[in-house]
Scaffold this motif. Structure first.
Motif, PDB file in Angstrom:
ATOM      1  N   ALA A 107     -13.815   4.102  -6.534  1.00  0.00           N
ATOM      2  CA  ALA A 107     -12.567   4.338  -7.263  1.00  0.00           C
ATOM      3  C   ALA A 107     -12.792   4.047  -8.747  1.00  0.00           C
ATOM      4  CB  ALA A 107     -11.458   3.454  -6.707  1.00  0.00           C
ATOM      5  N   LYS A 108     -12.791   5.085  -9.556  1.00  0.00           N
ATOM      6  CA  LYS A 108     -12.984   4.917 -10.995  1.00  0.00           C
ATOM      7  C   LYS A 108     -11.844   4.088 -11.568  1.00  0.00           C
ATOM      8  CE  LYS A 108     -13.825   7.521 -15.241  1.00  0.00           C
ATOM      9  NZ  LYS A 108     -13.943   8.871 -15.857  1.00  0.00           N
ATOM     10  N   ASN A 109     -12.201   3.014 -12.274  1.00  0.00           N
ATOM     11  CA  ASN A 109     -11.243   2.064 -12.853  1.00  0.00           C
ATOM     12  C   ASN A 109     -10.435   1.332 -11.783  1.00  0.00           C
ATOM     13  OD1 ASN A 109     -11.898   2.590 -15.597  1.00  0.00           O
ATOM     14  ND2 ASN A 109     -10.657   4.450 -15.527  1.00  0.00           N
ATOM     15  N   GLY A 110     -10.868   1.432 -10.523  1.00  0.00           N
ATOM     16  CA  GLY A 110     -10.165   0.757  -9.439  1.00  0.00           C
ATOM     17  C   GLY A 110     -10.347  -0.752  -9.490  1.00  0.00           C
ATOM     18  N   LYS A 111      -9.285  -1.470  -9.144  1.00  0.00           N
ATOM     19  CA  LYS A 111      -9.304  -2.924  -9.118  1.00  0.00           C
ATOM     20  C   LYS A 111      -9.171  -3.423  -7.681  1.00  0.00           C
ATOM     21  CE  LYS A 111      -7.121  -3.272 -13.690  1.00  0.00           C
ATOM     22  NZ  LYS A 111      -5.970  -3.828 -14.461  1.00  0.00           N
ATOM     23  N   HIS A 112      -9.255  -4.734  -7.523  1.00  0.00           N
ATOM     24  CA  HIS A 112      -9.149  -5.352  -6.204  1.00  0.00           C
ATOM     25  C   HIS A 112      -7.676  -5.652  -5.939  1.00  0.00           C
ATOM     26  CE1 HIS A 112     -11.388  -7.282  -2.899  1.00  0.00           C
ATOM     27  NE2 HIS A 112     -10.390  -8.152  -2.857  1.00  0.00           N
TER      28      HIS A 112
ATOM     29  N   TRP B  86       0.825  -1.212   0.000  1.00  0.00           N
ATOM     30  CA  TRP B  86       0.000   0.000   0.000  1.00  0.00           C
ATOM     31  C   TRP B  86       0.856   1.258   0.000  1.00  0.00           C
ATOM     32  CZ3 TRP B  86      -5.115   0.068   3.163  1.00  0.00           C
ATOM     33  CH2 TRP B  86      -5.799  -1.138   3.037  1.00  0.00           C
ATOM     34  N   GLY B  87       2.159   1.119   0.171  1.00  0.00           N
ATOM     35  CA  GLY B  87       3.025   2.296   0.262  1.00  0.00           C
ATOM     36  C   GLY B  87       2.697   3.171   1.462  1.00  0.00           C
ATOM     37  N   LEU B  88       2.192   2.548   2.522  1.00  0.00           N
ATOM     38  CA  LEU B  88       1.687   3.312   3.657  1.00  0.00           C
ATOM     39  C   LEU B  88       2.795   4.003   4.445  1.00  0.00           C
ATOM     40  CD1 LEU B  88      -0.994   4.020   4.940  1.00  0.00           C
ATOM     41  CD2 LEU B  88      -0.858   1.933   6.308  1.00  0.00           C
ATOM     42  N   SER B  89       3.976   3.386   4.485  1.00  0.00           N
ATOM     43  CA  SER B  89       5.087   4.003   5.202  1.00  0.00           C
ATOM     44  C   SER B  89       5.504   5.310   4.528  1.00  0.00           C
ATOM     45  CB  SER B  89       6.281   3.038   5.257  1.00  0.00           C
ATOM     46  OG  SER B  89       7.360   3.613   5.954  1.00  0.00           O
TER      47      SER B  89
ATOM     48  N   TYR C 240      -8.871   8.146   3.045  1.00  0.00           N
ATOM     49  CA  TYR C 240      -9.470   7.602   4.261  1.00  0.00           C
ATOM     50  C   TYR C 240      -8.845   8.170   5.524  1.00  0.00           C
ATOM     51  CZ  TYR C 240      -5.758   3.941   4.324  1.00  0.00           C
ATOM     52  OH  TYR C 240      -4.569   3.259   4.356  1.00  0.00           O
ATOM     53  N   PHE C 241      -7.549   8.497   5.510  1.00  0.00           N
ATOM     54  CA  PHE C 241      -6.968   9.129   6.699  1.00  0.00           C
ATOM     55  C   PHE C 241      -7.561  10.521   6.911  1.00  0.00           C
ATOM     56  CE2 PHE C 241      -3.674   5.857   6.972  1.00  0.00           C
ATOM     57  CZ  PHE C 241      -3.511   5.771   8.352  1.00  0.00           C
ATOM     58  N   ASP C 242      -7.739  11.274   5.842  1.00  0.00           N
ATOM     59  CA  ASP C 242      -8.357  12.599   5.972  1.00  0.00           C
ATOM     60  C   ASP C 242      -9.759  12.493   6.555  1.00  0.00           C
ATOM     61  OD1 ASP C 242      -6.158  13.908   4.973  1.00  0.00           O
ATOM     62  OD2 ASP C 242      -7.051  14.400   3.031  1.00  0.00           O
TER      63      ASP C 242
ATOM     64  N   GLU D   3      -3.657   1.792  -2.358  1.00  0.00           N
ATOM     65  CA  GLU D   3      -2.622   2.786  -2.058  1.00  0.00           C
ATOM     66  C   GLU D   3      -3.091   4.198  -2.404  1.00  0.00           C
ATOM     67  OE1 GLU D   3       2.086   3.665  -3.110  1.00  0.00           O
ATOM     68  OE2 GLU D   3       0.918   2.324  -4.400  1.00  0.00           O
ATOM     69  N   LYS D   4      -3.818   4.335  -3.494  1.00  0.00           N
ATOM     70  CA  LYS D   4      -4.269   5.650  -3.940  1.00  0.00           C
ATOM     71  C   LYS D   4      -5.301   6.262  -2.993  1.00  0.00           C
ATOM     72  CE  LYS D   4      -3.445   4.486  -8.794  1.00  0.00           C
ATOM     73  NZ  LYS D   4      -4.075   4.149 -10.094  1.00  0.00           N
ATOM     74  N   GLN D   5      -5.807   5.460  -2.084  1.00  0.00           N
ATOM     75  CA  GLN D   5      -6.833   5.947  -1.159  1.00  0.00           C
ATOM     76  C   GLN D   5      -6.276   6.324   0.214  1.00  0.00           C
ATOM     77  OE1 GLN D   5     -10.388   3.347  -1.182  1.00  0.00           O
ATOM     78  NE2 GLN D   5      -9.531   2.417  -3.025  1.00  0.00           N
TER      79      GLN D   5
END
Length: 249
Positions: A225-230, A56-59, A242-244, A236-238
């Motif tokens: 998420a437009k064109n979002g996949k599972h 998720w690239g969260l770090s 969600y934190f906001d 990661e783009k979210q």
């Protein structure tokens, strides 16, 4: 920075790795931090740890975010079907997945009775419900939704990304009927337009939960998420979204 340690999940008598994100200046300060507990902890921070080579690239995101957090990433059980069993609170049978022997309640009983007290003892957390969240994707998203309903006195925020709610809607409905949600609760839902066949049905499901939480004056947010996949790239783009929402004023 990421710290890792192994811990025994006592109801299962299994060792499991915890992936802990700390602000880079954690050991140079005396500050306390909100905590997010998140499922599939190995997929959150580093591509090298992630099951499919993409995290998720969260770090990286949190290193540059305007608020500081501690993230407790709970690694899943990688043996056979055990991830599904541990990340489902009910015994169910599904045509595509098969039989699931739900152990999710046992897992969350352990989280609130053993893991959370340990984290609050080891790290400088804000331990109260107000500062404690839960999050996950797919089966982890289902567990995040279940947790915010069943364990609402411990968690005030939930990030439910692509939650697998279709597996157990009847059971979740029964859970809702016996639960009381604190008004100081925030729930984030998301789905990608390319991950489901029937978006209208999903929106009906989410609308049901949205109405339920609104009834208790809780706040919910639905993101499509437009064109979002599972997959991790979509989730990661979210991160900022969600934190906001969960921790915004």
């Amino acid at each position: 920075m990421i710290e890792k340690f192994d811990i025994n999940i006592t109801p299962f008598q299994l060792e499991r790795t915890m992936h802990i994100y700390l602000p880079d200046d954690y050991y140079d300060s005396e500050e306390r931090y909100p905590v997010m507990y998140m499922y599939d902890g190995h997929n959150l921070f580093n591509d090298n740890d992630a099951t499919y080579g993409k995290s998720w690239g969260l770090s990286d995101f949190l290193d540059n975010y305007d608020k500081k957090f501690i993230i407790v990433g709970m690694e899943c059980n990688h043996t056979g079907n055990e991830r599904l069993n541990e990340y489902c609170p009910y015994n169910i049978e599904d045509e595509s997945i098969g039989k699931i022997n739900g152990r999710g309640q046992q897992l969350m009983d352990w989280v609130v009775s053993e893991l959370k007290p340990l984290i609050d003892n080891i790290y400088r957390t804000y331990p109260s419900r107000e500062y404690t969240g839960i999050g996950g994707s797919s089966m982890g998203g289902l567990m995040a939704l279940y947790t915010i309903i069943k364990y609402n006195k411990y968690f005030s925020k939930a990030a439910c990304l692509s939650p697998s709610i279709f597996l157990c809607m009847d059971e979740l409905n029964e859970e809702l009927e016996s639960s009381i949600i604190d008004s100081n609760t925030r729930i984030y839902f998301s789905f990608g337009t390319r991950e489901v066949r029937n978006m209208d049905l999903i929106l009906d499901y989410i609308g049901y939960f949205d109405d339920y939480f609104t009834h208790y004056n809780a706040s919910s947010y639905v993101y499509i998420a437009k064109n979002g996949k599972h997959n991790e790239s979509t989730w990661e783009k979210q991160n900022k979204i969600y934190f906001d929402f969960l921790y915004g004023m």
